[in-house]
Scaffold this motif. Structure first.
Motif, PDB file in Angstrom:
ATOM      1  N   THR A  63       0.852  -1.180   0.000  1.00  0.00           N
ATOM      2  CA  THR A  63       0.000   0.000   0.000  1.00  0.00           C
ATOM      3  C   THR A  63       0.888   1.231   0.000  1.00  0.00           C
ATOM      4  O   THR A  63       1.923   1.246   0.664  1.00  0.00           O
ATOM      5  CB  THR A  63      -0.894   0.035   1.268  1.00  0.00           C
ATOM      6  OG1 THR A  63      -1.681  -1.143   1.299  1.00  0.00           O
ATOM      7  CG2 THR A  63      -1.805   1.250   1.282  1.00  0.00           C
ATOM      8  N   MET A  64       0.479   2.223  -0.756  1.00  0.00           N
ATOM      9  CA  MET A  64       1.169   3.508  -0.712  1.00  0.00           C
ATOM     10  C   MET A  64       0.145   4.559  -0.333  1.00  0.00           C
ATOM     11  O   MET A  64      -1.025   4.453  -0.695  1.00  0.00           O
ATOM     12  CB  MET A  64       1.829   3.819  -2.055  1.00  0.00           C
ATOM     13  CG  MET A  64       2.930   2.814  -2.361  1.00  0.00           C
ATOM     14  SD  MET A  64       4.038   3.321  -3.676  1.00  0.00           S
ATOM     15  CE  MET A  64       5.064   4.511  -2.830  1.00  0.00           C
ATOM     16  N   THR A  65       0.595   5.555   0.415  1.00  0.00           N
ATOM     17  CA  THR A  65      -0.313   6.623   0.820  1.00  0.00           C
ATOM     18  C   THR A  65       0.179   7.946   0.262  1.00  0.00           C
ATOM     19  O   THR A  65       1.376   8.152   0.054  1.00  0.00           O
ATOM     20  CB  THR A  65      -0.416   6.731   2.359  1.00  0.00           C
ATOM     21  OG1 THR A  65       0.879   6.995   2.892  1.00  0.00           O
ATOM     22  CG2 THR A  65      -0.982   5.478   2.972  1.00  0.00           C
ATOM     23  N   VAL A  66      -0.780   8.830   0.032  1.00  0.00           N
ATOM     24  CA  VAL A  66      -0.500  10.195  -0.381  1.00  0.00           C
ATOM     25  C   VAL A  66      -1.042  11.079   0.735  1.00  0.00           C
ATOM     26  O   VAL A  66      -2.216  10.970   1.101  1.00  0.00           O
ATOM     27  CB  VAL A  66      -1.190  10.535  -1.727  1.00  0.00           C
ATOM     28  CG1 VAL A  66      -0.888  11.973  -2.132  1.00  0.00           C
ATOM     29  CG2 VAL A  66      -0.764   9.554  -2.820  1.00  0.00           C
ATOM     30  N   VAL A  76      -3.413   3.849  -1.878  1.00  0.00           N
ATOM     31  CA  VAL A  76      -3.466   3.117  -3.142  1.00  0.00           C
ATOM     32  C   VAL A  76      -2.961   1.701  -2.901  1.00  0.00           C
ATOM     33  O   VAL A  76      -1.899   1.505  -2.325  1.00  0.00           O
ATOM     34  CB  VAL A  76      -2.599   3.808  -4.223  1.00  0.00           C
ATOM     35  CG1 VAL A  76      -2.674   3.056  -5.550  1.00  0.00           C
ATOM     36  CG2 VAL A  76      -3.025   5.263  -4.401  1.00  0.00           C
ATOM     37  N   ARG A  77      -3.757   0.716  -3.353  1.00  0.00           N
ATOM     38  CA  ARG A  77      -3.346  -0.690  -3.205  1.00  0.00           C
ATOM     39  C   ARG A  77      -3.943  -1.490  -4.349  1.00  0.00           C
ATOM     40  O   ARG A  77      -4.909  -1.083  -4.980  1.00  0.00           O
ATOM     41  CB  ARG A  77      -3.767  -1.250  -1.862  1.00  0.00           C
ATOM     42  CG  ARG A  77      -5.243  -1.452  -1.678  1.00  0.00           C
ATOM     43  CD  ARG A  77      -5.588  -2.024  -0.314  1.00  0.00           C
ATOM     44  NE  ARG A  77      -5.112  -1.236   0.796  1.00  0.00           N
ATOM     45  CZ  ARG A  77      -5.794  -0.233   1.351  1.00  0.00           C
ATOM     46  NH1 ARG A  77      -6.962   0.104   0.887  1.00  0.00           N
ATOM     47  NH2 ARG A  77      -5.297   0.426   2.362  1.00  0.00           N
ATOM     48  N   TYR A  88      -6.376  -1.796  -9.484  1.00  0.00           N
ATOM     49  CA  TYR A  88      -5.943  -1.127  -8.265  1.00  0.00           C
ATOM     50  C   TYR A  88      -7.074  -0.224  -7.806  1.00  0.00           C
ATOM     51  O   TYR A  88      -7.981   0.108  -8.574  1.00  0.00           O
ATOM     52  CB  TYR A  88      -4.688  -0.295  -8.526  1.00  0.00           C
ATOM     53  CG  TYR A  88      -3.448  -1.142  -8.666  1.00  0.00           C
ATOM     54  CD1 TYR A  88      -2.517  -1.191  -7.647  1.00  0.00           C
ATOM     55  CD2 TYR A  88      -3.220  -1.899  -9.801  1.00  0.00           C
ATOM     56  CE1 TYR A  88      -1.377  -1.975  -7.755  1.00  0.00           C
ATOM     57  CE2 TYR A  88      -2.094  -2.685  -9.923  1.00  0.00           C
ATOM     58  CZ  TYR A  88      -1.168  -2.717  -8.897  1.00  0.00           C
ATOM     59  OH  TYR A  88      -0.057  -3.498  -9.013  1.00  0.00           O
ATOM     60  N   ARG A  89      -6.994   0.176  -6.541  1.00  0.00           N
ATOM     61  CA  ARG A  89      -7.982   1.126  -6.077  1.00  0.00           C
ATOM     62  C   ARG A  89      -7.287   2.175  -5.231  1.00  0.00           C
ATOM     63  O   ARG A  89      -6.261   1.915  -4.601  1.00  0.00           O
ATOM     64  CB  ARG A  89      -9.097   0.451  -5.309  1.00  0.00           C
ATOM     65  CG  ARG A  89      -8.683  -0.079  -3.986  1.00  0.00           C
ATOM     66  CD  ARG A  89      -9.837  -0.755  -3.290  1.00  0.00           C
ATOM     67  NE  ARG A  89      -9.344  -1.228  -2.011  1.00  0.00           N
ATOM     68  CZ  ARG A  89     -10.003  -1.131  -0.892  1.00  0.00           C
ATOM     69  NH1 ARG A  89     -11.189  -0.604  -0.869  1.00  0.00           N
ATOM     70  NH2 ARG A  89      -9.489  -1.573   0.226  1.00  0.00           N
ATOM     71  N   ALA A  90      -7.867   3.352  -5.260  1.00  0.00           N
ATOM     72  CA  ALA A  90      -7.383   4.460  -4.449  1.00  0.00           C
ATOM     73  C   ALA A  90      -8.529   4.842  -3.524  1.00  0.00           C
ATOM     74  O   ALA A  90      -9.602   5.217  -3.993  1.00  0.00           O
ATOM     75  CB  ALA A  90      -6.988   5.630  -5.344  1.00  0.00           C
ATOM     76  N   GLU A  91      -8.298   4.676  -2.243  1.00  0.00           N
ATOM     77  CA  GLU A  91      -9.330   5.001  -1.268  1.00  0.00           C
ATOM     78  C   GLU A  91      -9.049   6.379  -0.700  1.00  0.00           C
ATOM     79  O   GLU A  91      -7.989   6.621  -0.122  1.00  0.00           O
ATOM     80  CB  GLU A  91      -9.340   3.952  -0.155  1.00  0.00           C
ATOM     81  CG  GLU A  91     -10.490   4.136   0.801  1.00  0.00           C
ATOM     82  CD  GLU A  91     -10.549   3.028   1.842  1.00  0.00           C
ATOM     83  OE1 GLU A  91     -10.771   3.351   3.011  1.00  0.00           O
ATOM     84  OE2 GLU A  91     -10.353   1.852   1.474  1.00  0.00           O
ATOM     85  N   LEU A  92     -10.002   7.285  -0.895  1.00  0.00           N
ATOM     86  CA  LEU A  92      -9.855   8.642  -0.393  1.00  0.00           C
ATOM     87  C   LEU A  92     -10.117   8.661   1.112  1.00  0.00           C
ATOM     88  O   LEU A  92     -10.810   7.790   1.648  1.00  0.00           O
ATOM     89  CB  LEU A  92     -10.836   9.576  -1.104  1.00  0.00           C
ATOM     90  CG  LEU A  92     -10.684   9.639  -2.634  1.00  0.00           C
ATOM     91  CD1 LEU A  92     -11.816  10.435  -3.252  1.00  0.00           C
ATOM     92  CD2 LEU A  92      -9.344  10.237  -3.005  1.00  0.00           C
ATOM     93  N   VAL A 151       1.945   7.665  -9.740  1.00  0.00           N
ATOM     94  CA  VAL A 151       3.273   7.347  -9.229  1.00  0.00           C
ATOM     95  C   VAL A 151       3.181   6.152  -8.273  1.00  0.00           C
ATOM     96  O   VAL A 151       4.002   5.231  -8.328  1.00  0.00           O
ATOM     97  CB  VAL A 151       3.905   8.572  -8.533  1.00  0.00           C
ATOM     98  CG1 VAL A 151       5.156   8.183  -7.747  1.00  0.00           C
ATOM     99  CG2 VAL A 151       4.238   9.655  -9.552  1.00  0.00           C
ATOM    100  N   CYS A 152       2.164   6.141  -7.409  1.00  0.00           N
ATOM    101  CA  CYS A 152       1.966   5.022  -6.482  1.00  0.00           C
ATOM    102  C   CYS A 152       1.762   3.716  -7.243  1.00  0.00           C
ATOM    103  O   CYS A 152       2.378   2.691  -6.910  1.00  0.00           O
ATOM    104  CB  CYS A 152       0.758   5.271  -5.573  1.00  0.00           C
ATOM    105  SG  CYS A 152       1.011   6.547  -4.334  1.00  0.00           S
ATOM    106  N   VAL A 153       0.911   3.746  -8.259  1.00  0.00           N
ATOM    107  CA  VAL A 153       0.653   2.536  -9.054  1.00  0.00           C
ATOM    108  C   VAL A 153       1.960   2.077  -9.705  1.00  0.00           C
ATOM    109  O   VAL A 153       2.296   0.894  -9.680  1.00  0.00           O
ATOM    110  CB  VAL A 153      -0.454   2.779 -10.104  1.00  0.00           C
ATOM    111  CG1 VAL A 153      -0.546   1.613 -11.085  1.00  0.00           C
ATOM    112  CG2 VAL A 153      -1.793   3.017  -9.420  1.00  0.00           C
TER     113      VAL A 153
END
Length: 171
Positions: A63-66, A76-77, A88-92, A151-153
């Motif tokens: 998992t990466m976080t912003v 993002v994971r 992939y999904r990005a959870e706000l 960038v995370c992906v």
């Protein structure tokens, strides 16, 4: 607006500019070396911090976080295994989700909210090797956040590839 991003340039200690489609310097990415975990800081051309990208340590799935102003903006994971294509999904932080769908490895995918495409990531627009574009499609979208998600992906795909190579090497 399209932004030009060099892939695989996101290793620790790398600093580089992300340019817009007109060749103007739009965002500066500072790869922090003196950190235990992978950290990238995205700044505007004046040096103001827009967001910080971290690889989350000790999570079941990479998992990466912003973060912005010390608060998690998005995580993002990779979704659980899908036999047909990577998703992939990005959870706000609000709990809402952005779907990341398409050909992730070959950099031809979309970042969507509901049925609406917020950004398209594509390698096709550029002849340069190891370069892809992040095309922000909505005027009111947050370009630095969407670029940070891309960038995370990119980093998560690279981590997965390295893990796979290590496993192959160990057997």
């Amino acid at each position: 607006m399209k932004y030009l991003v060099r892939e695989k340039m996101f290793s620790i200690g790398d600093d580089f500019w992300i340019e817009d489609e007109h060749g103007n310097k739009a965002f500066y990415v500072d790869g922090k070396v003196l950190r235990i975990r992978e950290t990238l800081v995205v700044q505007d051309p004046q040096g103001n911090e827009l967001c910080v990208i971290h690889k989350k340590m000790l999570s079941v799935r990479d998992t990466m976080t912003v973060e912005r102003d010390g608060q998690t903006l998005v995580s993002v994971r990779k979704k659980m295994f899908n036999p047909f294509h990577d998703k992939y999904r990005a959870e706000l932080a609000s709990g809402e989700e952005l779907e990341i769908r398409g050909d992730i490895v070959d950099k031809e995918y979309d970042i969507e909210y509901g049925d609406e495409r917020l950004a398209r990531i594509s390698r096709k627009w550029f002849r340069l090797r190891d370069t892809y574009a992040v095309h922000i499609e909505r005027e009111d979208a947050d370009p630095s956040m969407l670029i940070a998600i891309a960038v995370c992906v990119d980093r998560l795909v690279e981590h997965e590839r390295q893990e796979h190579e290590r496993e192959e090497h160990d057997h």
